[in-house]
Write an enzyme that holds these catalytic residues in place. Structure first.
Site, mmCIF file in Angstrom:
data_model
loop_
_atom_site.group_PDB
_atom_site.id
_atom_site.type_symbol
_atom_site.label_atom_id
_atom_site.label_comp_id
_atom_site.label_asym_id
_atom_site.label_seq_id
_atom_site.Cartn_x
_atom_site.Cartn_y
_atom_site.Cartn_z
ATOM 1 N N THR A 232 0.813 -1.219 0.000
ATOM 2 C CA THR A 232 0.000 0.000 0.000
ATOM 3 C C THR A 232 0.845 1.267 0.000
ATOM 4 O OG1 THR A 232 -0.126 -0.067 2.417
ATOM 5 C CG2 THR A 232 -1.943 -1.084 1.200
ATOM 6 N N GLU A 263 0.790 3.214 -13.250
ATOM 7 C CA GLU A 263 -0.601 3.510 -12.889
ATOM 8 C C GLU A 263 -1.207 4.468 -13.910
ATOM 9 O OE1 GLU A 263 -0.495 4.966 -8.857
ATOM 10 O OE2 GLU A 263 0.145 3.042 -8.038
ATOM 11 N N HIS A 282 -4.993 2.573 -6.007
ATOM 12 C CA HIS A 282 -4.232 3.574 -5.227
ATOM 13 C C HIS A 282 -5.202 4.461 -4.433
ATOM 14 C CE1 HIS A 282 -0.143 5.842 -5.202
ATOM 15 N NE2 HIS A 282 -0.752 5.955 -4.028
#
Length: 325
Positions: A232, A263, A282
């Site tokens: 994370t 991403e 995210h």
């Protein structure tokens, strides 16, 4: 009047946005407007960026820049060396989203162990035909957090909170990585020992040169058979191809991943087809409380920077001192 650039799109409270506008003229850009960011930053006083690359080109061409503020915690998109050489403080929002990210990490652990998402789909699809628990599919036989050993890579504000929440579930917590080979609350062990001894590994490291690619194929292979990994913090720390292969082989029983090297996640990523991989976009800091905390920190930091002061969450203090600032 000061010039403040929002280098990309992010969420601020109305109160914080109004406070920032009182400090100067605000220019809002999108992540795709790189050329405009380069040109507008030449006479900017402050740049606020979540993902926008604030590199040497921008920093060296900025004549009046008094500070760079990062929306969030990670500063891997900022050239800290270039900023420090020019005496420019780089400020993040340390602690602002710690609770949100830590709770997501725990949520991903529970999802990997109990598969509530799949079970929800099972009920909604009409596949639940028999009320006897013995008739449920074998994949619903989950595991509990209690008694598991939780290894935390990177026990800063977020990692420490993950450990605290893990303890509340009855987990045994160990930590590794970071500048100090110690922790005020949890036992510190070397990275290799943590990987081989943990039932669940939570990755909470910043992406810096020392951590990029840290969890290589060789290190991932050290993890216990059937263990979980939760990521994370930032993409680029874990070898995603090797991780996908270990999920497919069954060496790892699951992975909860909120951050990726690229991403949005590209359609050819092997993680998309890897079994028992829970993927989120995210979203760790995407809570109302985190936005409020981060907004307050950013507004206060901008005010201090305009006044020529260094905010308490300045991340390059040592580098500024090294370069004589």
């Amino acid at each position: 009047m000061s010039k403040i650039i929002f280098a990309d799109s992010f969420n601020l409270t109305n109160e914080a946005e109004e406070d920032i506008k009182k400090l100067g003229q605000v220019f809002s850009l999108s992540l795709q407007e790189r050329e405009k960011l380069v040109s507008e930053s030449r006479d900017a006083d402050i740049i606020i960026a979540e993902y926008a690359l604030i590199d040497r080109e921008i920093i060296e061409n900025a004549e009046f820049l008094s500070g760079i503020v990062v929306y969030g915690v990670g500063v891997n998109h900022i050239d800290l060396t270039a900023a420090s050489r020019k005496g420019i403080p780089v400020v993040n929002c340390k602690g602002g989203n710690a609770e949100g990210v830590a709770e997501l990490a725990i949520s991903l652990m529970l999802e990997c162990l109990r598969k509530t998402g799949q079970s929800n789909a099972f009920v909604r699809s009409g596949k639940w035909k028999n009320a006897d628990s013995a008739s449920l599919p074998s994949w619903m036989n989950g595991r509990e957090l209690k008694g598991k050993k939780l290894g935390i890579l990177g026990a800063g504000a977020i990692g420490t909170r993950v450990g605290e929440l893990g303890e509340a579930f009855g987990m045994r917590v160990i930590v590794s990585a970071g500048r100090k080979n110690t922790h005020s609350r949890f036992k510190w062990v070397p990275v290799e020992e943590l990987l081989s001894d943990s039932d669940i590994v939570s990755v909470n490291l910043p992406l810096v040169p020392e951590t990029e690619g840290l969890l290589s194929r060789e290190r991932l292979a050290l993890m216990k058979s059937g263990s979980l990994i939760i990521i994370t913090s930032r993409g680029g720390i874990v070898d995603e191809n090797a991780l996908a292969e270990m999920l497919c082989s069954g060496h790892l029983s699951g992975a909860g991943i909120d951050v990726f090297r690229e991403e949005p996640l590209p359609p050819d990523s092997p993680l998309l087809s890897a079994p028992n991989a829970v993927l989120t976009p995210h979203m760790g800091g995407s809570t109302l409380e985190s936005v409020e905390n981060i907004s307050r920190i950013i507004a206060a930091s901008c005010k201090l920077l305009i006044e020529g002061k260094k905010p308490p969450t300045t991340v390059n203090l040592e580098m500024l001192q090294y370069y004589g600032h």
